[in-house]
Structure formats: structure tokens, C-alpha cells
Enzyme design. Structure first.
Site, mmCIF file in Angstrom:
data_model
loop_
_atom_site.group_PDB
_atom_site.id
_atom_site.type_symbol
_atom_site.label_atom_id
_atom_site.label_comp_id
_atom_site.label_asym_id
_atom_site.label_seq_id
_atom_site.Cartn_x
_atom_site.Cartn_y
_atom_site.Cartn_z
ATOM 1 N N HIS A 227 0.757 5.163 1.434
ATOM 2 C CA HIS A 227 0.371 6.159 2.103
ATOM 3 C C HIS A 227 0.376 7.597 1.428
ATOM 4 O O HIS A 227 1.252 7.897 1.126
ATOM 5 C CB HIS A 227 1.186 6.475 3.380
ATOM 6 C CG HIS A 227 1.182 5.152 4.509
ATOM 7 N ND1 HIS A 227 0.679 5.138 5.729
ATOM 8 C CD2 HIS A 227 2.008 3.988 4.234
ATOM 9 C CE1 HIS A 227 0.816 3.876 6.186
ATOM 10 N NE2 HIS A 227 1.719 2.998 5.166
ATOM 11 N N HIS B 16 0.684 -1.167 0.036
ATOM 12 C CA HIS B 16 -0.082 0.055 0.034
ATOM 13 C C HIS B 16 0.993 1.304 0.008
ATOM 14 O O HIS B 16 1.906 1.248 0.270
ATOM 15 C CB HIS B 16 -0.947 0.060 1.285
ATOM 16 C CG HIS B 16 -0.201 -0.081 2.443
ATOM 17 N ND1 HIS B 16 0.360 -1.178 3.005
ATOM 18 C CD2 HIS B 16 0.066 0.824 3.474
ATOM 19 C CE1 HIS B 16 0.763 -1.095 4.099
ATOM 20 N NE2 HIS B 16 0.810 0.023 4.349
HETATM 21 P P1 5GP Z 1 2.111 0.261 7.176
HETATM 22 O O1 5GP Z 1 3.006 0.424 8.659
HETATM 23 O O2 5GP Z 1 2.106 -1.385 7.193
HETATM 24 O O3 5GP Z 1 3.044 1.035 6.018
HETATM 25 O O4 5GP Z 1 0.942 0.853 7.365
HETATM 26 C C1 5GP Z 1 -0.251 0.335 7.753
HETATM 27 C C2 5GP Z 1 -1.297 1.234 8.245
HETATM 28 O O5 5GP Z 1 -2.627 0.603 8.383
HETATM 29 C C3 5GP Z 1 -0.911 2.151 9.540
HETATM 30 O O6 5GP Z 1 -0.902 3.369 9.249
HETATM 31 C C4 5GP Z 1 -2.351 1.759 10.321
HETATM 32 O O7 5GP Z 1 -2.727 2.705 11.043
HETATM 33 C C5 5GP Z 1 -3.366 1.217 9.205
HETATM 34 N N1 5GP Z 1 -4.185 0.476 9.699
HETATM 35 C C6 5GP Z 1 -3.987 -0.777 10.221
HETATM 36 N N2 5GP Z 1 -5.065 -1.454 10.714
HETATM 37 C C7 5GP Z 1 -6.052 -0.538 9.985
HETATM 38 C C8 5GP Z 1 -7.579 -0.995 9.777
HETATM 39 O O8 5GP Z 1 -7.938 -1.871 10.350
HETATM 40 N N3 5GP Z 1 -8.183 -0.062 9.230
HETATM 41 C C9 5GP Z 1 -7.450 0.976 8.629
HETATM 42 N N4 5GP Z 1 -8.317 2.003 8.045
HETATM 43 N N5 5GP Z 1 -6.295 1.446 8.755
HETATM 44 C C10 5GP Z 1 -5.432 0.530 9.357
#
Ligand code: 5GP
Ligand code: ZN
Length: 135
Positions: free
Chosen positions: A100, A98
């Protein structure tokens, strides 16, 4: 599959969706870095960017470019960062690739990463090694 984003995509877990098409979904991060912080993910599961097909990355980027002006307009932010945490050591928590999209405003207090300097010749040697390793 025990993937939180796959569950969101399947509608098993709710999300605050801002856009979707056949290949890609965009929704608000549940713990936003800034107001309007959105995530853009493919509907098919790929662990990280390294294993995501280029066409899928392209579809994700198209959606990011499509929603970015809307996010900025609605949040009144003049700028945004695009972030990818690729791998656990880089802070990737959800193993479903993903982007951001993080709206930014002047003086929002979000710090950028500290910079370092290469020693004499170090950057050139490193670039040469990396260039040779590109397949
Ligand atoms: P990563 O650290 O893997 O790049 O980002 C994962 C993101 O997903 C984090 O910013 C976290 O806040 C978000 N996230 C985790 N679980 C959920 C969820 O159940 N729903 C939503 N909308 N965001 C989530
Ligand atoms: Zn997934």
C-alpha cells in the site's frame, strides 16, 4: 483463479491503473485511506510477502519508488506510508501480495499504532531468540 487482483491484472475487472510493466501493476485502491492511495502488486500470483521471491519484491519496490513522487506531486501530499498487511491476522484481505502506498499530509488525522515497552532484559532475550531463528 478466484483472486480479485489476478482478475484485475487479466483485465477482467476494471481498475484505475497508474502504472504497469512486464512484472508489476500499480492501481488506485477502491476504498482509499487517503486520496491517491495506491496498491503495487506483482502480475504473478503470490499469496503474501513471505512466499514472494526476492526479485519480485525488488521489482515491486522499484515501481513503488517510481510512482511515489508522481502520486505526491499530483495529490500535493508531502509524505507517504508504505504498508504491507501480511496474513489475515494483520488485516490482509486480498491474498495476492501487495504494497500500500498511502499519501500523508500534516494533520490528516490518520493515527499511528500505539507503542509498548519491553520489561528489563525482555527485548535482549527476544532479539537473541529471533537472531537464532533467522535461517
Ligand atoms: P489488504 O487488506 O489485503 O492489505 O488490502 C486490500 C486492498 O484492496 C484494500 O485496501 C481494498 O480496498 C482494496 N481492494 C479490494 N478489492 C478491490 C478492487 O476490486 N479494486 C481495487 N482497486 N481495490 C480493491
Ligand atoms: Zn492473485
Amino acid at each position: 483463479m478466484d483472486c480479485i487482483f489476478c482478475k484485475i491484472i487479466a483485465g477482467k475487472i476494471p481498475c484505475d491503473k497508474v502504472y504497469e510493466n512486464d512484472e508489476v501493476i500499480a492501481f488506485l485502491d477502491i476504498a482509499p485511506i487517503s486520496r491517491g492511495h495506491a496498491l503495487v502488486a506483482p502480475k504473478r500470483h503470490f499469496q503474501d510477502l513471505a512466499v514472494t521471491p526476492a526479485e519480485t519484491v525488488s521489482a515491486m519496490m522499484r515501481v513503488l519508488q517510481l510512482i511515489a513522487p508522481a502520486v505526491l506531486r499530483v495529490t500535493h501530499a508531502p509524505a507517504f506510508n508504505v504498508g504491507i498487511n501480511n496474513g489475515a491476522a494483520a488485516g490482509q484481505v486480498v491474498p495476492h501480495t501487495h504494497f500500500h502506498l498511502i499519501p500523508r499530509t500534516d494533520g490528516d488525522g490518520l493515527k499511528s499504532w500505539p507503542h509498548q515497552r519491553y520489561g528489563p532484559g525482555e527485548g535482549a532475550a527476544l532479539a537473541k531468540d529471533i537472531a537464532a531463528a533467522v535461517s
